[in-house]
Scaffold this active site. Structure first.
Site, short mmCIF file in Angstrom:
data_model
loop_
_atom_site.label_atom_id
_atom_site.label_comp_id
_atom_site.label_asym_id
_atom_site.label_seq_id
_atom_site.Cartn_x
_atom_site.Cartn_y
_atom_site.Cartn_z
N ASP A 40 -3.12 -11.10 4.62
CA ASP A 40 -2.70 -9.66 5.18
C ASP A 40 -3.33 -9.88 6.48
O ASP A 40 -4.66 -9.96 6.77
CB ASP A 40 -3.04 -8.66 4.20
CG ASP A 40 -2.18 -7.56 4.70
OD1 ASP A 40 -1.20 -7.32 3.87
OD2 ASP A 40 -2.39 -6.91 5.83
N ILE A 41 -2.68 -9.17 7.59
CA ILE A 41 -3.18 -9.40 8.93
C ILE A 41 -4.00 -7.97 8.93
O ILE A 41 -5.05 -7.88 9.95
CB ILE A 41 -2.07 -9.06 9.91
CG1 ILE A 41 -2.47 -9.25 11.35
CG2 ILE A 41 -1.37 -7.59 9.82
CD1 ILE A 41 -1.43 -9.59 12.09
N ASN B 267 4.73 -2.86 -3.57
CA ASN B 267 5.38 -1.59 -3.06
C ASN B 267 6.70 -1.63 -2.98
O ASN B 267 7.19 -2.39 -2.36
CB ASN B 267 4.76 -0.87 -1.88
CG ASN B 267 3.33 -0.88 -1.90
OD1 ASN B 267 2.79 -0.35 -2.85
ND2 ASN B 267 2.45 -1.34 -0.86
N GLU C 141 6.66 -1.19 3.63
CA GLU C 141 6.78 -1.16 5.08
C GLU C 141 7.42 -2.42 5.67
O GLU C 141 8.09 -2.28 6.71
CB GLU C 141 5.47 -1.19 5.72
CG GLU C 141 4.84 0.17 5.42
CD GLU C 141 3.64 0.53 6.36
OE1 GLU C 141 2.91 -0.69 6.97
OE2 GLU C 141 3.00 1.43 6.43
N VAL C 142 7.49 -3.53 4.75
CA VAL C 142 8.22 -4.75 5.29
C VAL C 142 9.16 -5.25 4.26
O VAL C 142 9.12 -5.23 3.26
CB VAL C 142 7.06 -6.06 5.44
CG1 VAL C 142 7.84 -7.28 5.80
CG2 VAL C 142 6.13 -5.61 6.38
N HIS D 198 7.22 -8.71 -1.20
CA HIS D 198 5.78 -9.22 -1.04
C HIS D 198 4.71 -8.65 -2.31
O HIS D 198 5.10 -7.60 -2.62
CB HIS D 198 5.30 -8.94 0.22
CG HIS D 198 5.27 -7.84 0.52
ND1 HIS D 198 6.40 -7.15 1.11
CD2 HIS D 198 4.46 -6.79 0.83
CE1 HIS D 198 6.17 -5.96 1.66
NE2 HIS D 198 5.14 -5.68 1.34
N HIS E 260 1.10 -8.26 -3.15
CA HIS E 260 -0.44 -8.33 -2.68
C HIS E 260 -1.23 -8.69 -3.44
O HIS E 260 -1.13 -8.17 -4.97
CB HIS E 260 -0.74 -6.86 -2.30
CG HIS E 260 -0.13 -6.24 -1.22
ND1 HIS E 260 -0.32 -5.99 0.04
CD2 HIS E 260 1.32 -5.24 -0.97
CE1 HIS E 260 0.65 -5.00 0.73
NE2 HIS E 260 1.50 -5.00 -0.12
#
Ligand code: 5GP
Length: 128
Positions: free
Chosen positions: A39-40, A97, A105-106, A110, A112
């Site tokens: 993760d960025i 999420n 948000e994306v 995904h 995490h």
């Protein structure tokens, strides 16, 4: 801003572009079904994201439409990434999420993987 997870898949989303190697990521794993990368904006000493190769907006989209092979392949990839990162013995946390209330948000599914520190209990024990 969280996304509306009921919208159709957007091929321009950031994780679609990471999958196509159009933008860089620190990739730690890839197989037929999934890739994983750092993760960025890490929220833990180790914070990885695992995404399916298929075009799925969210956990809901994926579990409704993906084939059994895709679901199994993705689930196994999540386990393998955590195992290869050495997280099984100390333990780790998974999170997905979904949509507005989930603050996704994306708009590409995904999961995490958080590790490397002690996390708080999710629901504090009742007091008194
Ligand atoms: P969400 O809130 O959708 O569950 O999580 C999206 C995650 O993607 C966030 O933790 C955010 O830091 C991460 N992220 C957003 N853009 C990028 C990017 O360009 N590269 C990487 N590696 N992670 C990203």
């Amino acid at each position: 801003m969280p996304i509306d997870a009921t919208l159709p898949y957007d091929d321009g989303n950031i994780f679609a572009r990471i999958l196509r190697d159009e933008i860089p990521s620190k990739r730690v794993y890839e197989d037929e079904w999934a890739i994983a990368f750092h993760d960025i904006n890490p929220q833990a000493p180790l914070h990885l994201l695992v995404i399916p190769r298929g075009r799925y907006v969210s956990w809901d989209d994926f579990t409704a439409k993906a084939s059994d092979a895709e679901v199994a392949g993705f689930m196994r990839a999540v386990g393998t990434v955590a195992r290869e990162a050495g997280l099984v013995e100390p333990g780790y946390r998974l999170l997905a999420n979904i949509g507005g209330h989930g603050h996704q948000e994306v708009p590409h599914l995904h999961v995490h993987i958080f590790g490397g520190r002690q996390f708080r209990e999710m629901i504090p024990a009742a007091r008194g």
